[in-house]
Enzyme design. Structure first.
Site, PDB file in Angstrom:
ATOM      1  N   ALA A  38      33.615  48.612  44.502  1.00  0.00           N
ATOM      2  CA  ALA A  38      35.026  48.306  44.238  1.00  0.00           C
ATOM      3  C   ALA A  38      35.201  46.847  43.819  1.00  0.00           C
ATOM      4  CB  ALA A  38      35.875  48.620  45.471  1.00  0.00           C
ATOM      5  N   GLY A  54      34.199  46.896  40.316  1.00  0.00           N
ATOM      6  CA  GLY A  54      35.145  47.743  39.580  1.00  0.00           C
ATOM      7  C   GLY A  54      36.473  47.068  39.338  1.00  0.00           C
ATOM      8  N   ASP A  55      36.925  46.287  40.313  1.00  0.00           N
ATOM      9  CA  ASP A  55      38.164  45.530  40.156  1.00  0.00           C
ATOM     10  C   ASP A  55      38.056  44.598  38.951  1.00  0.00           C
ATOM     11  OD1 ASP A  55      40.751  44.349  41.067  1.00  0.00           O
ATOM     12  OD2 ASP A  55      39.487  42.618  41.530  1.00  0.00           O
ATOM     13  N   CYS A  56      36.939  43.921  38.828  1.00  0.00           N
ATOM     14  CA  CYS A  56      36.727  42.994  37.701  1.00  0.00           C
ATOM     15  C   CYS A  56      36.652  43.734  36.377  1.00  0.00           C
ATOM     16  CB  CYS A  56      35.438  42.206  37.908  1.00  0.00           C
ATOM     17  SG  CYS A  56      35.439  41.162  39.355  1.00  0.00           S
TER      18      CYS A  56
END
Length: 132
Positions: free
Chosen positions: A23, A26-28
């Protein structure tokens, strides 16, 4: 530049990572996708770009995306989502309820997992159906 973004872990090592690590990446990846899309498709100034990107990257929006695309995921991807949703996260959400935060973490985990395992084509498909 390639040395900075070229992951040096194989799929087995990625599978052993915490879903919260997926995550984190994934956020980036998702935020870069949204920012790039906005720059490519609009003529907005930086502040307006930021305000518009928030609409896509906030926890509630990501939770809604996951709900909308869930049936398009294969069984492996659904398992990744389940692991991300169930990850023990001690962070309290600031602008979302706990359920939205769990599902946004699951969505970011899926994006991060696809990125880290170099499933670029599938990652692009998921991002496209997420926003378009």
């Amino acid at each position: 530049m390639e040395d900075y973004i070229n992951l040096k872990k194989d799929e087995g090592e990625v599978n052993l990572m915490s879903p919260l690590t997926w995550a984190y990446i994934g956020d980036c990846v998702y935020e870069l996708y949204i920012r790039t899309k906005l720059v490519n498709e609009t003529q907005m100034k930086p502040h307006a770009l930021h305000m518009e990107s928030i609409k896509y990257v906030k926890a509630k929006a990501q939770a809604e995306i996951l709900e909308r695309i869930y049936e398009n995921l294969n069984e492996e991807e659904k398992d990744i989502v389940r692991r991300g949703r169930n990850a023990e996260n001690h962070h309290l959400p600031k602008n979302a309820n706990v359920q939205e935060y769990m599902y946004s973490t699951a969505y970011e985990g899926l994006i991060g997992y696809l990125y880290l395992t170099k499933q670029t084509k599938r990652l692009q498909e998921i991002l496209k159906i997420s926003v378009d």
